[in-house]
Design a protein around this motif. Structure first.
Motif, PDB file in Angstrom:
ATOM      1  N   LYS A  62     -13.400  -0.337 -15.360  1.00  0.00           N
ATOM      2  CA  LYS A  62     -13.295   0.633 -14.260  1.00  0.00           C
ATOM      3  C   LYS A  62     -14.675   0.915 -13.670  1.00  0.00           C
ATOM      4  O   LYS A  62     -14.853   0.936 -12.442  1.00  0.00           O
ATOM      5  CB  LYS A  62     -12.660   1.934 -14.756  1.00  0.00           C
ATOM      6  CG  LYS A  62     -11.174   1.835 -15.028  1.00  0.00           C
ATOM      7  CD  LYS A  62     -10.639   3.076 -15.716  1.00  0.00           C
ATOM      8  CE  LYS A  62     -10.741   4.297 -14.838  1.00  0.00           C
ATOM      9  NZ  LYS A  62     -10.105   5.484 -15.471  1.00  0.00           N
ATOM     10  N   LYS A  63     -15.645   1.121 -14.539  1.00  0.00           N
ATOM     11  CA  LYS A  63     -16.998   1.426 -14.082  1.00  0.00           C
ATOM     12  C   LYS A  63     -17.565   0.267 -13.272  1.00  0.00           C
ATOM     13  O   LYS A  63     -18.202   0.469 -12.221  1.00  0.00           O
ATOM     14  CB  LYS A  63     -17.885   1.728 -15.290  1.00  0.00           C
ATOM     15  CG  LYS A  63     -19.299   2.160 -14.934  1.00  0.00           C
ATOM     16  CD  LYS A  63     -20.095   2.496 -16.193  1.00  0.00           C
ATOM     17  CE  LYS A  63     -21.525   2.912 -15.850  1.00  0.00           C
ATOM     18  NZ  LYS A  63     -22.302   3.242 -17.074  1.00  0.00           N
ATOM     19  N   TRP A  64     -17.343  -0.955 -13.739  1.00  0.00           N
ATOM     20  CA  TRP A  64     -17.872  -2.128 -13.040  1.00  0.00           C
ATOM     21  C   TRP A  64     -17.204  -2.288 -11.671  1.00  0.00           C
ATOM     22  O   TRP A  64     -17.885  -2.541 -10.671  1.00  0.00           O
ATOM     23  CB  TRP A  64     -17.654  -3.378 -13.881  1.00  0.00           C
ATOM     24  CG  TRP A  64     -18.229  -4.622 -13.252  1.00  0.00           C
ATOM     25  CD1 TRP A  64     -19.521  -5.030 -13.287  1.00  0.00           C
ATOM     26  CD2 TRP A  64     -17.509  -5.589 -12.488  1.00  0.00           C
ATOM     27  NE1 TRP A  64     -19.665  -6.208 -12.585  1.00  0.00           N
ATOM     28  CE2 TRP A  64     -18.443  -6.576 -12.085  1.00  0.00           C
ATOM     29  CE3 TRP A  64     -16.178  -5.725 -12.115  1.00  0.00           C
ATOM     30  CZ2 TRP A  64     -18.086  -7.682 -11.326  1.00  0.00           C
ATOM     31  CZ3 TRP A  64     -15.812  -6.826 -11.343  1.00  0.00           C
ATOM     32  CH2 TRP A  64     -16.763  -7.794 -10.958  1.00  0.00           C
ATOM     33  N   LEU A  65     -15.890  -2.130 -11.620  1.00  0.00           N
ATOM     34  CA  LEU A  65     -15.164  -2.291 -10.359  1.00  0.00           C
ATOM     35  C   LEU A  65     -15.607  -1.264  -9.316  1.00  0.00           C
ATOM     36  O   LEU A  65     -15.656  -1.566  -8.120  1.00  0.00           O
ATOM     37  CB  LEU A  65     -13.660  -2.167 -10.604  1.00  0.00           C
ATOM     38  CG  LEU A  65     -12.954  -3.399 -11.171  1.00  0.00           C
ATOM     39  CD1 LEU A  65     -11.518  -3.065 -11.564  1.00  0.00           C
ATOM     40  CD2 LEU A  65     -12.978  -4.548 -10.169  1.00  0.00           C
ATOM     41  N   LYS A  66     -15.941  -0.060  -9.775  1.00  0.00           N
ATOM     42  CA  LYS A  66     -16.363   0.983  -8.835  1.00  0.00           C
ATOM     43  C   LYS A  66     -17.682   0.646  -8.156  1.00  0.00           C
ATOM     44  O   LYS A  66     -18.031   1.263  -7.143  1.00  0.00           O
ATOM     45  CB  LYS A  66     -16.460   2.332  -9.557  1.00  0.00           C
ATOM     46  CG  LYS A  66     -15.104   2.940  -9.893  1.00  0.00           C
ATOM     47  CD  LYS A  66     -15.237   4.270 -10.630  1.00  0.00           C
ATOM     48  CE  LYS A  66     -13.878   4.857 -10.954  1.00  0.00           C
ATOM     49  NZ  LYS A  66     -13.970   6.156 -11.669  1.00  0.00           N
ATOM     50  N   ASP A  73     -13.759   0.777  -3.588  1.00  0.00           N
ATOM     51  CA  ASP A  73     -13.575   2.223  -3.539  1.00  0.00           C
ATOM     52  C   ASP A  73     -13.143   2.776  -4.900  1.00  0.00           C
ATOM     53  O   ASP A  73     -12.209   2.267  -5.528  1.00  0.00           O
ATOM     54  CB  ASP A  73     -12.528   2.564  -2.477  1.00  0.00           C
ATOM     55  CG  ASP A  73     -12.315   4.063  -2.347  1.00  0.00           C
ATOM     56  OD1 ASP A  73     -13.214   4.739  -1.827  1.00  0.00           O
ATOM     57  OD2 ASP A  73     -11.258   4.539  -2.801  1.00  0.00           O
ATOM     58  N   GLY A  74     -13.826   3.834  -5.320  1.00  0.00           N
ATOM     59  CA  GLY A  74     -13.554   4.419  -6.631  1.00  0.00           C
ATOM     60  C   GLY A  74     -12.152   4.976  -6.758  1.00  0.00           C
ATOM     61  O   GLY A  74     -11.524   4.871  -7.820  1.00  0.00           O
ATOM     62  N   ASP A  75     -11.631   5.575  -5.691  1.00  0.00           N
ATOM     63  CA  ASP A  75     -10.267   6.118  -5.729  1.00  0.00           C
ATOM     64  C   ASP A  75      -9.244   5.010  -5.950  1.00  0.00           C
ATOM     65  O   ASP A  75      -8.254   5.196  -6.668  1.00  0.00           O
ATOM     66  CB  ASP A  75      -9.959   6.865  -4.429  1.00  0.00           C
ATOM     67  CG  ASP A  75     -10.750   8.160  -4.310  1.00  0.00           C
ATOM     68  OD1 ASP A  75     -11.199   8.679  -5.349  1.00  0.00           O
ATOM     69  OD2 ASP A  75     -10.928   8.644  -3.172  1.00  0.00           O
ATOM     70  N   VAL A 110      -9.794   2.211  -7.523  1.00  0.00           N
ATOM     71  CA  VAL A 110      -9.914   1.790  -8.919  1.00  0.00           C
ATOM     72  C   VAL A 110      -9.128   2.730  -9.826  1.00  0.00           C
ATOM     73  O   VAL A 110      -8.395   2.285 -10.721  1.00  0.00           O
ATOM     74  CB  VAL A 110     -11.393   1.750  -9.357  1.00  0.00           C
ATOM     75  CG1 VAL A 110     -11.501   1.446 -10.854  1.00  0.00           C
ATOM     76  CG2 VAL A 110     -12.164   0.704  -8.556  1.00  0.00           C
ATOM     77  N   GLU A 111      -9.264   4.034  -9.605  1.00  0.00           N
ATOM     78  CA  GLU A 111      -8.527   5.011 -10.414  1.00  0.00           C
ATOM     79  C   GLU A 111      -7.025   4.816 -10.269  1.00  0.00           C
ATOM     80  O   GLU A 111      -6.271   4.892 -11.245  1.00  0.00           O
ATOM     81  CB  GLU A 111      -8.913   6.436 -10.018  1.00  0.00           C
ATOM     82  CG  GLU A 111     -10.336   6.834 -10.399  1.00  0.00           C
ATOM     83  CD  GLU A 111     -10.555   6.854 -11.905  1.00  0.00           C
ATOM     84  OE1 GLU A 111      -9.575   7.032 -12.661  1.00  0.00           O
ATOM     85  OE2 GLU A 111     -11.713   6.691 -12.329  1.00  0.00           O
ATOM     86  N   THR A 150      -3.177  -2.973  -5.864  1.00  0.00           N
ATOM     87  CA  THR A 150      -4.203  -2.589  -4.886  1.00  0.00           C
ATOM     88  C   THR A 150      -3.646  -2.249  -3.511  1.00  0.00           C
ATOM     89  O   THR A 150      -4.331  -1.594  -2.718  1.00  0.00           O
ATOM     90  CB  THR A 150      -5.224  -3.719  -4.707  1.00  0.00           C
ATOM     91  OG1 THR A 150      -4.579  -4.851  -4.081  1.00  0.00           O
ATOM     92  CG2 THR A 150      -5.793  -4.152  -6.047  1.00  0.00           C
TER      93      THR A 150
END
Length: 261
Positions: free
Chosen positions: A135-139, A143-145, A147-148, A200
């Motif tokens: 998750k951290k890498w993808l952000k 967009d962080g939202d 990813v969440e 996604t």
């Protein structure tokens, strides 16, 4: 008169193995009160108290080294160490919960298989183990939202996706001797992209954004385990490029040139 017990008697009374008592003696944590001229160990009622203290602190998760340190202090200032130990135990609890989750998912997914290739199994477990890091890498790329949202899905849906992904991976490995443009291969790529789209909301844009980012280091290699060999990865990349080209998407490398298909 002080009662004394042979190591065998003390072992039975305390439900502690003789081997453990020998080890505690060896490291100076619990030495027998008496040792005869012939080397026979004898314990007393006082040693019961010492062993109880050891077992109590072990129950709280302290190492034998830490316990030995406690015993060398006349008074114990426990507030800080207990707070730290509580934090450690929460971390262990989270780890155990993650292991149980990984086992549950693995058992659910492989229930239809008598045998499964190790690389596919390791990929499944690794993805659960490294979820936070992924998750951290993808952000760092999208967009962080989003990813969440990708990771915040119901348990039953996650199991369904993982099971389908394993099925696709196994089948792709079976067909890797075919031309990447073969219809059977392309149908599997389409199923894979359907999963990405489901997560996604836009399969092609997501894949393109990830592919076109200039990754300056190889940390992602540690966060993501692939079930495919280097040769299979190359074959799969050609199959994916062909699929995307049919959809009107051309992947580019870091300098903006088109990747070979």
């Amino acid at each position: 008169m002080i009662d004394k017990y042979s190591i065998g008697e003390f072992s039975k009374k305390t439900a502690t193995t003789i081997r453990t008592l020998h080890y505690y003696d060896e490291i100076g944590l619990l030495k027998p009160s008496y040792v005869s001229e012939k080397g026979r160990r004898y314990y007393t009622n006082y040693d019961f108290v010492t062993l109880q203290r050891i077992l109590t602190l072990k129950f709280l998760g302290y190492s034998l080294e830490q316990i030995k340190g406690f015993f060398q202090e006349e008074t114990w200032d426990l507030k800080d160490t207990l707070s730290f130990q509580k934090k450690v135990m929460y971390q262990r609890k989270q780890q155990i919960e993650n292991v149980i989750k990984a086992l549950d998912h693995a058992l659910h997914i492989i229930e239809d298989y008598q045998e499964i290739e190790p690389s596919v199994f390791i990929t499944l477990i690794h993805s659960i183990q490294m979820e936070h890091e992924q998750k951290k890498w993808l952000k760092g790329f999208i967009d962080g939202d989003l990813v969440e949202e990708m990771f915040d899905i119901p348990e039953n849906k996650q199991l369904e996706i993982e099971k389908k992904w394993v099925e696709i991976s196994i089948e792709l490995k079976r067909l890797c001797n075919l031309d990447p443009e073969d219809e059977r291969v392309q149908n599997l790529i389409d199923e894979m992209m359907t999963i990405v789209n489901d997560l996604t909301g836009d399969d092609l844009t997501f894949v393109q954004e990830i592919a076109e980012k200039d990754v300056e280091d190889d940390t992602w290699l540690f966060h993501y385990h692939s079930p495919f060999s280097a040769e299979e990865e190359e074959w799969l990349a050609r199959a994916l490029n062909f699929y995307l080209e049919k959809k009107g998407v051309s992947l580019t490398d870091a300098d903006g040139t088109k990747e070979p298909s």
